[in-house]
Design an enzyme around this catalytic site. Structure first.
Site, PDB file in Angstrom:
ATOM      1  N   GLY A   1     -22.735  50.510 116.055  1.00 17.23           N
ATOM      2  CA  GLY A   1     -22.718  49.144 116.586  1.00 17.23           C
ATOM      3  C   GLY A   1     -21.366  48.851 117.191  1.00 17.23           C
ATOM      4  O   GLY A   1     -20.522  49.734 117.372  1.00 17.23           O
TER       5      GLY A   1
ATOM      6  N   PHE B   1     -14.274  43.658 119.828  1.00 20.81           N
ATOM      7  CA  PHE B   1     -13.006  44.352 119.656  1.00 20.81           C
ATOM      8  C   PHE B   1     -13.126  45.864 119.543  1.00 20.81           C
ATOM      9  O   PHE B   1     -12.128  46.558 119.641  1.00 20.81           O
ATOM     10  CB  PHE B   1     -12.281  43.807 118.421  1.00 20.81           C
ATOM     11  CG  PHE B   1     -11.958  42.349 118.541  1.00 20.81           C
ATOM     12  CD1 PHE B   1     -10.817  41.931 119.206  1.00 20.81           C
ATOM     13  CD2 PHE B   1     -12.810  41.396 118.025  1.00 20.81           C
ATOM     14  CE1 PHE B   1     -10.523  40.592 119.341  1.00 20.81           C
ATOM     15  CE2 PHE B   1     -12.520  40.050 118.148  1.00 20.81           C
ATOM     16  CZ  PHE B   1     -11.377  39.646 118.818  1.00 20.81           C
ATOM     17  N   GLY B   2     -14.327  46.371 119.312  1.00 18.72           N
ATOM     18  CA  GLY B   2     -14.410  47.809 119.171  1.00 18.72           C
ATOM     19  C   GLY B   2     -15.822  48.322 119.014  1.00 18.72           C
ATOM     20  O   GLY B   2     -16.763  47.562 118.775  1.00 18.72           O
TER      21      GLY B   2
ATOM     22  N   VAL C   1     -18.176  51.161 116.938  1.00 21.49           N
ATOM     23  CA  VAL C   1     -18.134  51.848 115.650  1.00 21.49           C
ATOM     24  C   VAL C   1     -19.111  53.017 115.650  1.00 21.49           C
ATOM     25  O   VAL C   1     -20.285  52.866 116.017  1.00 21.49           O
ATOM     26  CB  VAL C   1     -18.467  50.886 114.494  1.00 21.49           C
ATOM     27  CG1 VAL C   1     -18.321  51.609 113.152  1.00 21.49           C
ATOM     28  CG2 VAL C   1     -17.552  49.667 114.533  1.00 21.49           C
TER      29      VAL C   1
ATOM     30  N   ASP D   1     -12.676  35.820 110.754  1.00 24.33           N
ATOM     31  CA  ASP D   1     -13.909  36.129 111.482  1.00 24.33           C
ATOM     32  C   ASP D   1     -15.060  36.428 110.519  1.00 24.33           C
ATOM     33  O   ASP D   1     -15.785  37.413 110.682  1.00 24.33           O
ATOM     34  CB  ASP D   1     -13.681  37.310 112.425  1.00 24.33           C
ATOM     35  CG  ASP D   1     -14.687  37.340 113.581  1.00 24.33           C
ATOM     36  OD1 ASP D   1     -15.327  36.291 113.846  1.00 24.33           O
ATOM     37  OD2 ASP D   1     -14.840  38.392 114.214  1.00 24.33           O
TER      38      ASP D   1
END
Length: 347
Positions: free
Chosen positions: A24, A28-29, A31, A149
């Protein structure tokens, strides 16, 4: 201390960051699932190109999360800095995210479906609260950590349906003796504390408390904070906006039946629902100063503190003016966000 990995090690672990290893990703990134040379299964987070941090900033993020060790927080295994690449290696949590089980449930086969019943949801709420209490802990004079978050996509579930708080990319530490830090506004719309949003830069633990309240509401209703509550008698309002008057009425009248609940819950423990509804109302209180600490919320969920203590102030302040709580501003903010993108973040 977390291990320093080479880029080749992580490239090998993820089969060259293959699509079939993709778990997923968010703002920000991305995975990936990986298998290290020693056989350990991990999650490798590769920062998006447009989100690359300078080495100093990246090291600061590692410093914040490397000292975190708790059963309800995802553990950092290591990291990699190679040329422009910035990668974090976390423990692998096998049962996907809370967001998946609440909202992507229709995308899996009938054989793989398992209802996220009330018992599981309540346990997830308690586990998440325990993780946040550990982050906010001020014992031994250590800095408190604000996650910034908290949302269903960042609550991972293990094979026993225990919750683990993940993704510390926005986390910030507050030194002992300080009431807040000054920082830029970042987070995910719907979960973001309106007090922090309007104040602009003053951040403390109460922002996490608000986000946790919206997470509780998500567990109760099965709705994303930016989605409209169903059925139609909800006045077509966003959950983040509808929440406060709905919860205040439930608290004021001691009647949880006025709260919309997820039809998939079926029968649920009304005493546990009473606790969660009252905790939710206390968490989303505005202004932030009226909210309890996460430790109080956890004690209430565990039955160690009378939850009515947390909501007594809400009952005495139940006014039409208070319910509006910057309603116009928040509505305008939410309407500017695409409803089909529940993970929309700023920063």
């Amino acid at each position: 201390m977390p291990k320093t990995f080479t880029y080749d090690e992580l490239k090998e672990a993820t089969n060259n960051f293959s699509e079939d290893k993709l778990l997923g990703g968010g703002a920000f990134g991305i995975v990936y699932k990986g298998v290290l040379r020693d056989g350990r299964i991990v999650a490798v987070k590769q920062q998006r190109a447009e989100r690359k941090l300078e080495e100093q900033e990246f090291q600061k993020e590692i410093e914040i999360i490397s000292g975190i060790h708790h059963e309800h927080l995802v553990h950092l295994v290591g990291f990699c800095i190679w040329e422009a690449e910035r990668l974090l290696v976390y423990e692998f949590v096998s049962n996907k995210s809370l967001h998946f089980h609440l909202h992507d449930y229709g995308n899996i086969s009938e054989n793989d479906k398992e209802i996220l019943d009330w018992k599981k949801r309540f346990n997830i709420a308690v586990g998440t609260a325990k993780g946040l209490v550990h982050l906010h802990d001020v014992s031994a004079g250590k800095p408190r950590i604000v996650h910034r978050d908290i949302k269903s996509a960042n609550i991972l579930l293990d094979e026993k349906w225990e919750a683990k708080v993940a993704d510390f990319g926005l986390a910030r530490s507050i030194l002992a003796g300080k009431t807040h830090i000054s920082t830029e506004v970042k987070g995910t719309f719907g979960y973001m504390d309106p007090d922090f949003f309007t104040s602009g830069i003053r951040l403390n633990e109460k922002s996490d408390v608000y986000s946790f309240g919206m997470l509780l509401l998500e567990l109760i209703t099965g709705c994303l904070p930016l989605n409209k509550i169903q059925p139609p008698d909800s006045d077509n309002e966003k959950l983040a906006v509808k929440a406060k008057p709905m919860l205040r009425k439930a608290v004021k009248d001691s009647n949880i039946n006025v709260v919309y609940t997820d039809p998939k819950l079926g029968k649920f423990d009304k005493s546990a629902m009473f606790l969660v509804v009252h905790c939710t109302a206390a968490c989303v209180c505005y202004p932030a100063g009226d909210r309890p600490q996460m430790r109080e919320i956890l004690e209430a969920l565990e039955g160690k503190l009378d939850v009515r203590v947390l909501t007594e102030r809400i009952k005495t302040m139940f006014t039409a003016e208070d319910i509006s709580w910057n309603r116009k501003t928040l509505l305008e903010m939410l309407e500017a966000i695409k409803e089909e993108d529940p993970a929309t973040s700023i920063g």
